[in-house]
Design a protein around this motif. Sequence first.
Motif, PDB file in Angstrom:
ATOM      1  N   ILE A   1      -2.414   4.046   8.147  1.00 12.79           N
ATOM      2  CA  ILE A   1      -2.838   3.028   7.173  1.00 12.79           C
ATOM      3  C   ILE A   1      -3.338   3.647   5.870  1.00 12.79           C
ATOM      4  N   SER A   2      -3.754   4.911   5.902  1.00 11.70           N
ATOM      5  CA  SER A   2      -4.196   5.546   4.657  1.00 11.70           C
ATOM      6  C   SER A   2      -3.031   5.743   3.692  1.00 11.70           C
ATOM      7  N   LYS A   3      -1.823   5.652   4.194  1.00  7.51           N
ATOM      8  CA  LYS A   3      -0.628   5.775   3.340  1.00  7.51           C
ATOM      9  C   LYS A   3      -0.302   4.474   2.623  1.00  7.51           C
ATOM     10  N   PHE A   4      -1.025   3.419   2.934  1.00  7.43           N
ATOM     11  CA  PHE A   4      -0.786   2.115   2.327  1.00  7.43           C
ATOM     12  C   PHE A   4      -1.990   1.724   1.471  1.00  7.43           C
ATOM     13  N   PRO A   5      -1.922   2.006   0.159  1.00  7.14           N
ATOM     14  CA  PRO A   5      -3.052   1.661  -0.709  1.00  7.14           C
ATOM     15  C   PRO A   5      -3.395   0.172  -0.678  1.00  7.14           C
ATOM     16  N   SER A   6      -2.427  -0.670  -0.378  1.00  7.39           N
ATOM     17  CA  SER A   6      -2.687  -2.113  -0.326  1.00  7.39           C
ATOM     18  C   SER A   6      -3.592  -2.488   0.853  1.00  7.39           C
ATOM     19  N   ILE A   7      -3.730  -1.601   1.814  1.00  4.74           N
ATOM     20  CA  ILE A   7      -4.659  -1.803   2.937  1.00  4.74           C
ATOM     21  C   ILE A   7      -5.892  -0.924   2.752  1.00  4.74           C
ATOM     22  N   TRP A   8      -5.654   0.344   2.459  1.00  7.29           N
ATOM     23  CA  TRP A   8      -6.742   1.325   2.430  1.00  7.29           C
ATOM     24  C   TRP A   8      -7.768   1.030   1.340  1.00  7.29           C
ATOM     25  N   LYS A   9      -7.310   0.777   0.119  1.00  8.18           N
ATOM     26  CA  LYS A   9      -8.253   0.576  -0.992  1.00  8.18           C
ATOM     27  C   LYS A   9      -9.084  -0.700  -0.856  1.00  8.18           C
ATOM     28  N   PRO A  10      -8.480  -1.863  -0.623  1.00 10.00           N
ATOM     29  CA  PRO A  10      -9.331  -3.060  -0.582  1.00 10.00           C
ATOM     30  C   PRO A  10     -10.239  -3.140   0.640  1.00 10.00           C
ATOM     31  N   PHE A  11      -9.843  -2.524   1.750  1.00  8.79           N
ATOM     32  CA  PHE A  11     -10.627  -2.703   2.967  1.00  8.79           C
ATOM     33  C   PHE A  11     -11.443  -1.476   3.384  1.00  8.79           C
ATOM     34  N   ILE A  12     -11.126  -0.318   2.868  1.00 12.19           N
ATOM     35  CA  ILE A  12     -11.843   0.888   3.296  1.00 12.19           C
ATOM     36  C   ILE A  12     -12.601   1.549   2.139  1.00 12.19           C
ATOM     37  N   THR A  13     -11.952   1.778   1.020  1.00  7.76           N
ATOM     38  CA  THR A  13     -12.602   2.578  -0.015  1.00  7.76           C
ATOM     39  C   THR A  13     -13.260   1.764  -1.124  1.00  7.76           C
ATOM     40  N   THR A  14     -12.569   0.840  -1.722  1.00  7.76           N
ATOM     41  CA  THR A  14     -13.057   0.159  -2.917  1.00  7.76           C
ATOM     42  C   THR A  14     -13.676  -1.193  -2.633  1.00  7.76           C
ATOM     43  N   GLY A  15     -13.012  -2.024  -1.858  1.00  4.18           N
ATOM     44  CA  GLY A  15     -13.409  -3.410  -1.659  1.00  4.18           C
ATOM     45  C   GLY A  15     -14.828  -3.647  -1.196  1.00  4.18           C
ATOM     46  N   PRO A  16     -15.321  -2.914  -0.170  1.00  7.95           N
ATOM     47  CA  PRO A  16     -16.684  -3.178   0.297  1.00  7.95           C
ATOM     48  C   PRO A  16     -17.763  -2.990  -0.773  1.00  7.95           C
TER      49      PRO A  16
END
Length: 185
Positions: A101-116
């Motif tokens: 999932i880290s290869k998919f910025p559309s999942i990784w960024k909003p839910f793991i790195t940036t969104g929270p």
Amino acid sequence: MNFKPFFIAGLLFEAIGQLLLAQGNEFVYALKPIDFAHWSLFLGVTLLIPQLGQFPKKIYSYLGVPVIIIGIVSIIGMCVLDFIWWSQPTQEIRNEFAGHISKFPSIWKPFITTGPNFLNIGLLLLALNYLKQNKLGVILVVIATLIAFFGRFIPSRLIYVYAITAIGYAIIFYKNKSINEYQTQ
């Protein structure tokens, strides 16, 4: 209906979830029968929702409510991903899932790195509604937000962030009320 206690309880559940996460991955993966850490985070953000419609109709609410909703959705999404990680039987499978999932910025960024991070920004914006009435509570939320974004060197900083934010909002919501009740007696 008064949703302020739910809002403060939600922030305390966020602190509890962070406290459990601070114990390390092995501790979290060993939690049974459920992942109490992420359920605490999930419950915490859902308890924030009812109060969102109760904030003053000011510019800070018009900015803060959409921002905090983005943060809430992001944390719920993060919890779903973490529930999947928790449910995997081995660390090798967890690592494979994370790598995938880290290869998919559309999942990784909003839910793991940036969104929270939007949650903390939204909490700060909403607190600014009360700057004239309760400077101490707002200052505590500002301090908590600064710790969230600039205190990366502080171990387990999010425990402090949500605990301080909960205290700040408790002061915001209840300090003026008790003073006003005392003055009218």
